[in-house]
Write a protein that holds these residues in place. Sequence first.
Motif, mmCIF file in Angstrom:
data_model
loop_
_atom_site.group_PDB
_atom_site.id
_atom_site.type_symbol
_atom_site.label_atom_id
_atom_site.label_comp_id
_atom_site.label_asym_id
_atom_site.label_seq_id
_atom_site.Cartn_x
_atom_site.Cartn_y
_atom_site.Cartn_z
ATOM 1 N N ASN A 10 81.371 56.833 45.072
ATOM 2 C CA ASN A 10 79.989 57.297 44.986
ATOM 3 C C ASN A 10 79.100 56.424 44.100
ATOM 4 O O ASN A 10 77.946 56.766 43.871
ATOM 5 N N ARG A 18 75.505 55.368 45.189
ATOM 6 C CA ARG A 18 74.502 56.424 45.043
ATOM 7 C C ARG A 18 74.130 56.617 43.580
ATOM 8 O O ARG A 18 72.966 56.744 43.230
ATOM 9 N N GLN A 61 71.608 54.409 41.919
ATOM 10 C CA GLN A 61 70.189 54.605 42.212
ATOM 11 C C GLN A 61 69.425 54.984 40.936
ATOM 12 O O GLN A 61 68.220 54.833 40.844
ATOM 13 N N ARG A 92 64.777 58.292 44.686
ATOM 14 C CA ARG A 92 65.898 57.591 44.081
ATOM 15 C C ARG A 92 66.820 58.614 43.376
ATOM 16 O O ARG A 92 68.039 58.599 43.533
ATOM 17 N N LYS A 138 68.993 60.667 45.667
ATOM 18 C CA LYS A 138 70.209 59.971 46.126
ATOM 19 C C LYS A 138 71.250 60.008 45.012
ATOM 20 O O LYS A 138 72.427 60.250 45.239
ATOM 21 N N PHE A 139 70.778 59.740 43.799
ATOM 22 C CA PHE A 139 71.674 59.808 42.646
ATOM 23 C C PHE A 139 72.310 61.191 42.550
ATOM 24 O O PHE A 139 73.512 61.339 42.332
ATOM 25 N N VAL A 187 72.872 63.372 44.839
ATOM 26 C CA VAL A 187 73.909 63.593 45.856
ATOM 27 C C VAL A 187 75.226 62.968 45.391
ATOM 28 O O VAL A 187 76.298 63.575 45.500
ATOM 29 N N GLY A 188 75.124 61.750 44.843
ATOM 30 C CA GLY A 188 76.326 61.105 44.336
ATOM 31 C C GLY A 188 76.977 61.933 43.240
ATOM 32 O O GLY A 188 78.194 62.153 43.228
ATOM 33 N N ARG A 214 78.711 64.948 44.519
ATOM 34 C CA ARG A 214 79.988 64.643 45.174
ATOM 35 C C ARG A 214 81.068 64.370 44.146
ATOM 36 O O ARG A 214 82.222 64.742 44.333
#
Lengths: 377, 484
Positions: B191, B194, B197, B356, B359-360, B362-363, B366
């Motif tokens: 990850n 992501r 970001q 940005r 996206k971070f 989401v990482g 996860r």
Amino acid sequence: MAMSDAPAEPPDRCEIAVVGGGIAGLSTALFLARAGRDVVLLDKGSPWGDSSGANAGTLSLQVKRTEMFEMGSTSIGLWAAFGTEMGIDVGFHQPGGLRVAESDEQIAFLREYGAEQEAVGFEFEWLEGNQLHDLAPWLGPEVRAATFCAADGYASPLIAGPSLIAGARKAGVRVISNAEVTGARTAKGGYRLSIGRRSLECEYLAIAAGGHSTKIAASLGVRLPLWVDCNMLTVTEPAPRIMDKVVTHIGGIMSLKQHVNGTVLIGGGWQGRGKFSRQTREIDPLAWVQNVGLGARIAPDLKTLRVNRAWAGYEAVTIDALPLLGRLPGLENAYVAAGARGGFHMGPGQGLVLSQLILEGETGLDISRFDPARFPQ
Amino acid sequence: MNQADLAIVGAGPTGLSAALVAARAGLKVWVFDDNALPGGQYFRQLPKQFRKTRKTVYDKEHGRASELFTAIHHPNVTYLPNATVWENPDPGILAFAAGERSGRIEAKAILIACGASDRPVPFPGWTLPGVVTAGGLQNLVKGARVVPGERAVVAGNGPLLLVVAANLIRAGATVAAVAEAAPATARLWRNLPRLLQAPEIVKLAVNYRGLMAKAGVPYRCGETVIEARGTDELEEVVLAPIDTRGRLDRTKARTVACDTLVAGFGLNPSIEMYRLLGCDMSYNSYRGGWMPKRSDDLETSIPGIFAAGDGAGIGGVEFALIEGKLAGTVIARNLGALDERTAAIQAAPLRSRLERFRKFRVGLERVYAPPSTWTELATDDTIVCRCEDVSLGEIRAREAQGFTSAFAIKGSTRMSMGRCQGRNCLPTLAAHIAARDGIAVEQVAVPRGRPPARLVTIGDLLQEDLPAPVFPTDPHLPRGEEVI
């Protein structure tokens, strides 16, 4: 407060069907089952989910109309007996109640009212000035006189609901949730109730469904005229003892009590924003502050407490404030208990009456003033 | 009645950054906050009575906040500390309690920026003195420079554990173990694109890990606390490994002696205002559960009511600061204080930064996604409702009697009726029912919030100048509508 909701389907037939899982219906069902009868109790949602779970729990004889004195006393006796004789804890306490007056006009009215009540055998003590404030030093200075009734108290709707449902089940009542009676008609040997797509046949029918009673009776061709109030309630956080009696107001607009756990409940029938026809019930934030403010004038220590929760609940009442209690006009073995002002207080007494009418065909209580047939059909 | 263009509930990073942008654009802004000082949880300040003898890392953070704090002195801003917004009596109106200043305000726009609170997860011993939540520990450190003990274990889930561990180390405490339930390290590399970001946030995490490594603090992933033990106060905690499918292996449990356990299981948005206002809600377990549905302009389902920051879905302080600015910009535009073009120019970098960060996020989600059932640690003896002392055993006993819905359990046990108004126990109850019935948490119907939104002192309510009430002539007679 919604209560028990164990999934169960209504049976096809039973001897006695009680419609409505509030205090009147549960009392009716409980007394009948204890007498060995076959009882099914139907609730449109969850038993105790409407007025019985959302009211103040006040059991005050002195705020009731004199015509309700016998029913009110009988009910207080039953509220006590649930715990002492039936093993059903309803959170009953009897600290006595003060009915307070502030203005000259209110004091005069309190005297007048007291005289009427004395005439029907009601016992109370007249208190004013120092005598009153010595007995209840927590009362605000604007409270100038009060009648004290030792029989006044309260039951806890929160404790009573689950206990009565469990108690009724234990006595053999089949308590069915999510069983809305959408219609009723006479059938051979009794009645056939429509419950959604299902139906239930019974020999006896007892309707104790608050404001919903009107519609059910209408399907049997009986008119039960009811109005529905939307009363606001407020509870504080738990606090050290600030008062030790139940308080009501001669204006009929206040009930105050501090529970054993320290929370203070403020009621009095102040109207929230709600329409029974739309099943909405919200607080009215202006009237609510006025309601709480009056409470704090009567018991000024309330000002230091924080409100935890406020809500509104329905109370179905008749236009003459006396219950619809007894046999449905023109029908055999069909009865109703609805519309009493202070229906929570009166519930057990009304349940007793319905159970006696079903078991014996008559009741020892004088219910002539409550005959549902008194309103034009 | 008081009038404002914009009423903001909450003076944390979100509320203050929104206030600053909106006030500078010329809007008349009111900011309500239930703390004594601005800053919220993240920029929590020492009480004024405290004297600092040396600068710390928090002062560095507060340097960043000093511009934010100017918001409360802006001539267009009315700032009310120690204020509780308790009800939305009518559309566009908020009722608030703030001592002598209590009253109501009519605002053209409302921004809810109420932040978040610790997600409560009951486990045996969690009520022992010495066990604190991650948010609670942060408050002690930031708001009083106090560390509750000398030897601490940090356990739970999520990046906040790293922050807590670093703060404990900086404050001089020994951190005996950090247990992260998710297999975070193993998921890190996959990850990383992501996460990168938001290099500014990753850098912070690297610093925390560096601090931990230097202090010799072990960071173990795939391990959770299952019990806190002690007679009168915490003496030791039991940690057990947990596999990727969420299965605990109690046979491999280990015991760590400590006097402090910081348990952080993530955060829940504070949603009581949205519930009062009637905003449409959605559920996202990664972002703290229930949160308001929002447009790209951070507007809720109710026009004129905006939601930003952690209270609208957990994202952290960087998110909150940007969302606050964006909300302030959008509201200023909507109310005509900024023209479309200027607003678009101001908003563009904010939106791209948010993109940005998303996206971070989401990482991050996860990496830290916990196994679904790992929080079922309570036993019959475990208290699950602390206000009313209700144990899991009592709930199970009521369930056996047929009281199975959240409403029935509430009514029959008093669960959620205490001072926390359900904030600390309803999520637990919902999770319990979901697990029992094999349904998703969001499908569990729970009692809705009742006014007041927060506990409010009756004396404060009475400071408001209200008309005298009208009493009914005969209180016995009906006041409502006839049943038809």
